[in-house]
Structure formats: C-alpha cells, structure tokens
Design a protein around this motif. Structure first.
Motif, PDB file in Angstrom:
ATOM      1  N   ALA A   1       0.813  -1.220   0.000  1.00 33.23           N
ATOM      2  CA  ALA A   1       0.000   0.000   0.000  1.00 33.23           C
ATOM      3  C   ALA A   1       0.847   1.270   0.000  1.00 33.23           C
ATOM      4  N   GLY A   2       1.920   1.272  -0.778  1.00 25.23           N
ATOM      5  CA  GLY A   2       2.728   2.487  -0.936  1.00 25.23           C
ATOM      6  C   GLY A   2       3.935   2.548  -0.016  1.00 25.23           C
ATOM      7  N   TYR A   3       4.034   1.652   0.977  1.00 27.89           N
ATOM      8  CA  TYR A   3       5.233   1.611   1.829  1.00 27.89           C
ATOM      9  C   TYR A   3       6.348   0.827   1.133  1.00 27.89           C
ATOM     10  N   ASP A   4       6.182   0.625  -0.174  1.00 29.52           N
ATOM     11  CA  ASP A   4       7.200   0.023  -1.028  1.00 29.52           C
ATOM     12  C   ASP A   4       7.443   1.043  -2.137  1.00 29.52           C
ATOM     13  N   VAL A   5       8.413   1.923  -1.912  1.00 26.31           N
ATOM     14  CA  VAL A   5       8.563   3.102  -2.766  1.00 26.31           C
ATOM     15  C   VAL A   5       9.523   2.811  -3.930  1.00 26.31           C
ATOM     16  N   ALA A   6       9.066   3.094  -5.136  1.00 29.45           N
ATOM     17  CA  ALA A   6       9.905   2.885  -6.319  1.00 29.45           C
ATOM     18  C   ALA A   6      10.531   4.190  -6.792  1.00 29.45           C
ATOM     19  N   ASP A   7      10.013   5.323  -6.346  1.00 27.94           N
ATOM     20  CA  ASP A   7      10.635   6.611  -6.636  1.00 27.94           C
ATOM     21  C   ASP A   7      10.186   7.583  -5.545  1.00 27.94           C
ATOM     22  N   TYR A   8      11.160   8.002  -4.717  1.00 25.03           N
ATOM     23  CA  TYR A   8      10.814   8.872  -3.582  1.00 25.03           C
ATOM     24  C   TYR A   8      10.439  10.279  -4.003  1.00 25.03           C
ATOM     25  N   THR A   9      10.763  10.635  -5.221  1.00 27.28           N
ATOM     26  CA  THR A   9      10.584  12.033  -5.622  1.00 27.28           C
ATOM     27  C   THR A   9       9.542  12.184  -6.736  1.00 27.28           C
ATOM     28  N   ASP A  10       8.613  11.264  -6.781  1.00 31.58           N
ATOM     29  CA  ASP A  10       7.505  11.439  -7.727  1.00 31.58           C
ATOM     30  C   ASP A  10       6.238  10.848  -7.112  1.00 31.58           C
ATOM     31  N   VAL A  11       5.124  11.204  -7.693  1.00 33.97           N
ATOM     32  CA  VAL A  11       3.821  10.770  -7.178  1.00 33.97           C
ATOM     33  C   VAL A  11       3.332   9.607  -8.034  1.00 33.97           C
ATOM     34  N   ASP A  12       2.786   8.593  -7.399  1.00 32.41           N
ATOM     35  CA  ASP A  12       2.254   7.474  -8.171  1.00 32.41           C
ATOM     36  C   ASP A  12       1.036   7.944  -8.964  1.00 32.41           C
ATOM     37  N   PRO A  13       0.923   7.507 -10.224  1.00 26.66           N
ATOM     38  CA  PRO A  13      -0.223   7.950 -11.034  1.00 26.66           C
ATOM     39  C   PRO A  13      -1.560   7.651 -10.365  1.00 26.66           C
ATOM     40  N   VAL A  14      -1.630   6.624  -9.553  1.00 24.08           N
ATOM     41  CA  VAL A  14      -2.915   6.329  -8.919  1.00 24.08           C
ATOM     42  C   VAL A  14      -3.322   7.467  -7.975  1.00 24.08           C
ATOM     43  N   PHE A  15      -2.334   8.209  -7.470  1.00 28.08           N
ATOM     44  CA  PHE A  15      -2.632   9.311  -6.540  1.00 28.08           C
ATOM     45  C   PHE A  15      -2.615  10.679  -7.222  1.00 28.08           C
ATOM     46  N   GLY A  16      -2.021  10.766  -8.427  1.00 25.50           N
ATOM     47  CA  GLY A  16      -1.973  12.056  -9.118  1.00 25.50           C
ATOM     48  C   GLY A  16      -0.574  12.354  -9.624  1.00 25.50           C
ATOM     49  N   THR A  17      -0.211  13.643  -9.547  1.00 28.12           N
ATOM     50  CA  THR A  17       1.063  14.100 -10.088  1.00 28.12           C
ATOM     51  C   THR A  17       1.772  14.967  -9.047  1.00 28.12           C
ATOM     52  N   LEU A  18       3.012  15.301  -9.352  1.00 24.16           N
ATOM     53  CA  LEU A  18       3.737  16.225  -8.467  1.00 24.16           C
ATOM     54  C   LEU A  18       3.012  17.566  -8.378  1.00 24.16           C
ATOM     55  N   ALA A  19       2.418  17.980  -9.494  1.00 24.75           N
ATOM     56  CA  ALA A  19       1.661  19.244  -9.472  1.00 24.75           C
ATOM     57  C   ALA A  19       0.478  19.130  -8.503  1.00 24.75           C
ATOM     58  N   ASP A  20      -0.128  17.956  -8.446  1.00 21.70           N
ATOM     59  CA  ASP A  20      -1.229  17.759  -7.487  1.00 21.70           C
ATOM     60  C   ASP A  20      -0.711  17.848  -6.053  1.00 21.70           C
ATOM     61  N   ALA A  21       0.498  17.313  -5.835  1.00 20.77           N
ATOM     62  CA  ALA A  21       1.077  17.388  -4.483  1.00 20.77           C
ATOM     63  C   ALA A  21       1.335  18.843  -4.113  1.00 20.77           C
ATOM     64  N   ASP A  22       1.887  19.594  -5.064  1.00 18.84           N
ATOM     65  CA  ASP A  22       2.153  21.023  -4.804  1.00 18.84           C
ATOM     66  C   ASP A  22       0.850  21.763  -4.505  1.00 18.84           C
ATOM     67  N   ALA A  23      -0.180  21.443  -5.283  1.00 20.29           N
ATOM     68  CA  ALA A  23      -1.467  22.124  -5.087  1.00 20.29           C
ATOM     69  C   ALA A  23      -2.044  21.774  -3.707  1.00 20.29           C
TER      70      ALA A  23
END
Ligand code: NOJ
Length: 571
Positions: A75-97
């Motif tokens: 459930a996401g505690y297995d990170v494949a890229d610490y500096t990007d957002v998984d598409p299922v959750f959105g985008t980096l722009a969504d995180a910034d927003a």
C-alpha cells in the motif's frame, strides 16, 4: 478532592513557535480518504478538495501516508521513486497544489518517509541485481552469501514482520542461484544498508526534495529499524520489537544505538530550513526511556506513544502508562505524542469492544469473536476525550472522528495486506482499518468518489457512520470531536499541568475503575473517566464542559458520569 501525585511537568508552551508540541495531527491514508477520478482509489486531488473538512474538524496538521511511485505491494510503503507521485494518486503538481491549499487553510503538511527499505522495483534495486555481487550497486542494500554448502540456506534465521523468512535469494545475472537480500517486511521491500554513506546521501536528498516543496515535516517509517548488527547474529525470538527477549538481549535489527546519528544529521537539515519542520518517529520501542532517546533535543520532535495505544481499558493501566511515558519524554524536553488508532492497528472503536484480556489483534476476521459495537463506541469516545485532555500532541486517524469501527467481516479474497498471504491467513492483517471513508450515507460508495467504486469493500453499517449523518447532529461522534478540539484549545489543555486526583466519591471503588486528573491553564479543569460499570456521581458544584455520553441520573436524582465515559468538568 485530593491531589495524589506530584504534577507532571508541562510541555513548553506553543505560541506559534514549536507548534508540534501541542498539535493535533490528522492522519490521511490517501488510498481511502477521497477519490476524485472514480477509479476506486483515493488520490491527492480528492484530499485537496476535502481539506475544508479538516479545518471544520479543528485539527492543526495533516500527516499523509505514502503517495509516491510504488507498485503498491504494501500500500505504498514500497517506494519505487521517492521524488515522484504514483499515477494512482496524481502528479507532483497535485502534491504542490495540496500543500499550497493546506497552507492557505492554516494546516501543516507532514509527509511519510520510508527510509528502511525501497520497493524491489526501485531503480537502485534493479541496478543492484544487474551489477552482481561485490558491486557498489549491491552495497546499497543488504546482500549476503547464504549458508550451507552452496549457499542454499538464508544468512540468518530472521523472520519478516509480515511472516516467513526475512531473506530472499536472487538469481544472478549469469542465471545461477546467488546471494540473499534482507527484507524485514515483504520480499518486495528490500532493506537499505544504512552503514553505506551513499544511502545516507541519497535519502538526505529526498528530505531536501520535499522540504524544498514546502512540506512541514516527515513521519519516519520504521525509525527504529534502519541500522542492523553488522555481525548478523541469529535471532530466533519473535520479531515484535516492543518485546525484549527473556534474557534481556536486544534484537540485532531494532532500536540500535547507532541509529540516532542518522536523525541528528536529518535534524541539522531540517533546522537549516525556514519555518518549523518536524520529524516524527514511528518507532515500536520500549521501555519509554528508549523511545524518548529518539526525541532528544538534537534528534526528532515527536515519537508515537504506541505503549499508550496498546494499553488495556483500565484506569490503573492508563495512569501508569501516562505517568511513565510523560516523565520519560519530559526528561528529554519533548512532548508526549498520544495515539489510539492508525492504518496498522484495529480501530479503537472496535479494539475497545473486545472482551477484556484479548491481546491486541492483527485484524479481525468473520470467524473470530466480534467486538461489542455499542461498548466499543462508548469506550472509544471516552478514550478519545481522555487522550485529547492530556498534555502534549495527539494524532487522529481518518475516520475515527466518525467513530468508524473496523471492517471485521471482509472476505478473504479481497484482502490486500501482504501479511494475510505471507502467513497463509493466520494473521488477518490491516485491511479492516483501511476501508474507504463514508462521506454520504445514500450515495454509491458512500460518497467516497464519483463512480461508487472502492478498492476495499465498505461494510453495510458504514452508512450509519457517514459524515452527512453526523454533521450537525448533537451527540454524534463527529460533533464530539469538534467540540473537544475547540475546547482543548480554549482550555489550553495541551500545555496543562496534569495532576492525578482521588475524588471522595471513588474511595470505595477499585483502583482501575475511575481515573481523574486536573489540568488546564489554571488547573481548573477536572477530567474524569469511568472505566468500570458503575456511574460516578458528579462532584458537588461541578459544571460539565463536555462528556462523551449522556449523563446518568441516580435514584437520588444526582447526575453522574456513566460507565465507559469521560467528562471534562469545571470543578
Ligand atoms: C510501518 C507502516 O506504518 C506500515 O504500514 C508498513 O507496512 C511498514 N512500516 C513497512 O513499511
């Protein structure tokens, strides 16, 4: 009313500075909070759109479980890229927003950092597999030769927290059976080697990446597990880190002294940023003094008090754990961080409805004894009012403000927690506390998203708990949380001097039956919890500020705090 103990030293005041000492922090589990696009999984735009709910509730900050690129094996505690957002959750722009909107609303944002392990689909692990034994790429993880004539046995007997062995053998690039790698959790979560400076640098870059984007801090996953005994001795004891072995030997993978240097280094990084950014330790560590070491002045700011979460429904037990743990954190100048529920434990509205003496279960399935719903609700409300009156900071897990119970009848074929599969179903696992939230009682998927889809099924009774049913309804759990959070501020409970008291009316009662203490800026607030079955008559002249249940009236017409309830009184 007799004061029975010296006052517990109060945490330093929070007047904008050191906000974390008194904050109430709401945990959002992104998969299950709110879905904006109808795929049945919650996402960042869904969270942003619902931040108003958290403002109305009255919390100070939000901690989000991981939303980074991940195959979602845990459930996401297995990170494949610490500096990007998984598409299922959105985008980096969504995180910034989301961060920007939260800040506009006066909410701080804490993100999850998972430094003990990555996903096996992380580029670092792929490179490690491809590069072969002895390479610098392999040194990022904990690869070891196996035992036995041809290395066919795991390097140690360590067990994974999720069940089964903690080592997995790889096939080398030339096709031969090769080394083993350590995974304290799932096979898809290889442990990083924290004795390697490269790992330290890479994760420090991750900290900076999110600090630069404006987050207010990090909840640090498995903070007690990063460093391992380099000798890799066998450890056949149960893996549960809260227990030490009978002979007092310390586990080779948990709570080692050398882990603290990592946090001192991170603290320096956080302190180099503007604002007050914080580190929160998820460390299943006992005794309290060992946990307090994580919140020394040059390390983290908070550490979840899991010993408190694990405490049985007993006045004596709660008094003991509060006294001991508050003293230990005060000793190092830190606040105590109270918590009753999160995404890893059975929700407290159900846990507290289990028969007395039941050890804390890892999930509840349909063929196990079911919690008593009414009792669980009453005790959960009482436990929450007690917790929110304690000095320090507190965490609230999404849905507990609705009194949500655990889903205890979830069919096996929809369960997703790797624990369930890795133990062959012996451990039910954590899916039951991760079910998508009910926002609207008569909408498909209870208003979780536009399509009615939900990644885990919602139990039928969740309609009764939906936000729209409770909002504005006097006596609802939601309105109780709102009132408690408002009063907690007004009465300055989070920096109160807690002093235990014996009420005259409790003289003949068992010691674990009633707990009472005074707190508040002038010590004028009396908090009373009735743990037993017998109502407690209100002290003469007491004014009820808030009670977790309707007051009872005795035969003599005197009003009383009912069984399994907490009252905040002006004494
Ligand atoms: C603790 C997290 O809270 C839990 O959900 C996760 O499975 C383990 N750490 C492993 O990352």
């Amino acid at each position: 009313m007799t004061q029975t103990s010296p006052t517990l030293a109060r945490p330093a005041a929070s007047t904008g500075r050191e906000w974390w000492r008194t904050a109430v922090i709401y945990q959002v589990y992104p998969r299950s909070f709110a879905d904006s696009d109808g795929d049945g999984v919650g996402d960042l735009p869904g969270i942003t759109a619902r931040l108003d709910h958290l403002v109305e509730l009255g919390v100070d900050a939000v901690w989000l479980s991981p939303f980074y690129t991940s195959p979602q094996a845990d459930a996401g505690y297995d990170v494949a890229d610490y500096t990007d957002v998984d598409p299922v959750f959105g985008t980096l722009a969504d995180a910034d927003a989301m961060v920007a909107r939260a800040h506009e609303l006066g909410l701080r944002i804490i993100v999850d950092l998972v430094p003990n392990h990555t996903s096996d689909e992380h580029a670092w692990f792929r490179a490690a597999l491809a590069a072969g034994p002895g390479s610098p790429e392999r040194a990022v993880y904990l690869f070891r030769e196996g035992k036995g004539e041809s290395g066919e046995l795991p390097p140690t007997d360590w067990q994974s927290v999720f069940g089964g062995p903690a080592w997995e053998r790889v096939t080398e690039p030339d096709g031969t059976p090769g080394q083993w790698y350590l995974h304290l959790f799932d096979t898809k979560q290889p442990d990083l080697d924290w004795s390697n400076p490269v790992v330290r640098e890479r994760i420090e870059d991750v900290l900076r990446f999110w600090l630069d984007r404006g987050v207010d801090g990090f909840r640090v996953d498995v903070a007690h597990g990063l460093t391992k005994d380099p000798a890799f001795p066998d450890w056949s004891h149960p893996v549960s880190p809260l227990r030490v072995s009978e002979d007092g030997t310390r586990a080779p993978m948990w709570d080692r002294d050398d882990v603290h240097e990592i946090y001192r280094s991170w603290r320096r990084i956080l302190d180099s940023y503007e604002g007050e950014r914080v580190l929160v330790a998820e460390a299943w560590v006992a005794p309290a003094e060992r946990l307090a070491a994580y919140v020394r002045p040059d390390e983290m700011h908070q550490a979840f008090n899991f010993e408190y979460l694990e405490t049985a429904w007993s006045g004596a037990a709660v008094r003991d754990v509060v006294t001991r743990t508050a003293a230990a954190s005060t000793e190092v100048g830190a606040p105590t961080t109270w918590v009753l529920s999160n995404h890893d434990v059975v929700r407290h509205a159900s846990r507290l409805g289990l028969p007395a003496g039941t050890p804390r279960p890892n999930g509840i399935s349909a063929d196990e004894p079911q919690p008593d719903e009414a009792l669980g609700q009453a005790r959960a409300r009482a436990a929450t009012l007690l917790m929110l009156a304690l000095p320090g900071s507190a965490y609230v897990y999404q849905g507990e403000e609705l009194g949500l119970p655990e889903h205890t009848t979830m069919p096996a074929d929809v369960r997703q927690d790797p624990t369930f599969a890795r133990t062959g179903g012996a451990e039910t696992g954590r899916d039951g506390c991760r079910v998508p939230l009910p926002w609207q009682h008569d909408a498909p998927g209870l208003g979780f998203g536009p399509s009615g889809r939900t990644w885990l099924p919602q139990p039928e009774d969740y309609a009764r708990y939906a936000l729209d049913v409770q909002r504005g309804t006097p006596g609802s759990t939601y309105e109780l949380y709102r009132a408690a959070l408002r009063l907690r501020r007004e009465l300055v409970l989070a920096t109160g001097d807690l002093a235990w008291v014996d009420l005259p009316s409790t003289a003949s009662r068992a010691g674990d039956d009633v707990l009472a203490f005074t707190t508040g800026s002038d010590g004028g607030v009396l908090v009373v919890t009735v743990f037993g079955d017998e109502p407690l008559p209100l002290p003469a002249g007491a004014e009820v500020l808030l009670c977790s249940a309707d007051l009872a009236t005795g035969a003599d017409g005197v009003q009383a705090v009912p069984a399994n309830a907490t009252a905040w009184l002006r004494a």
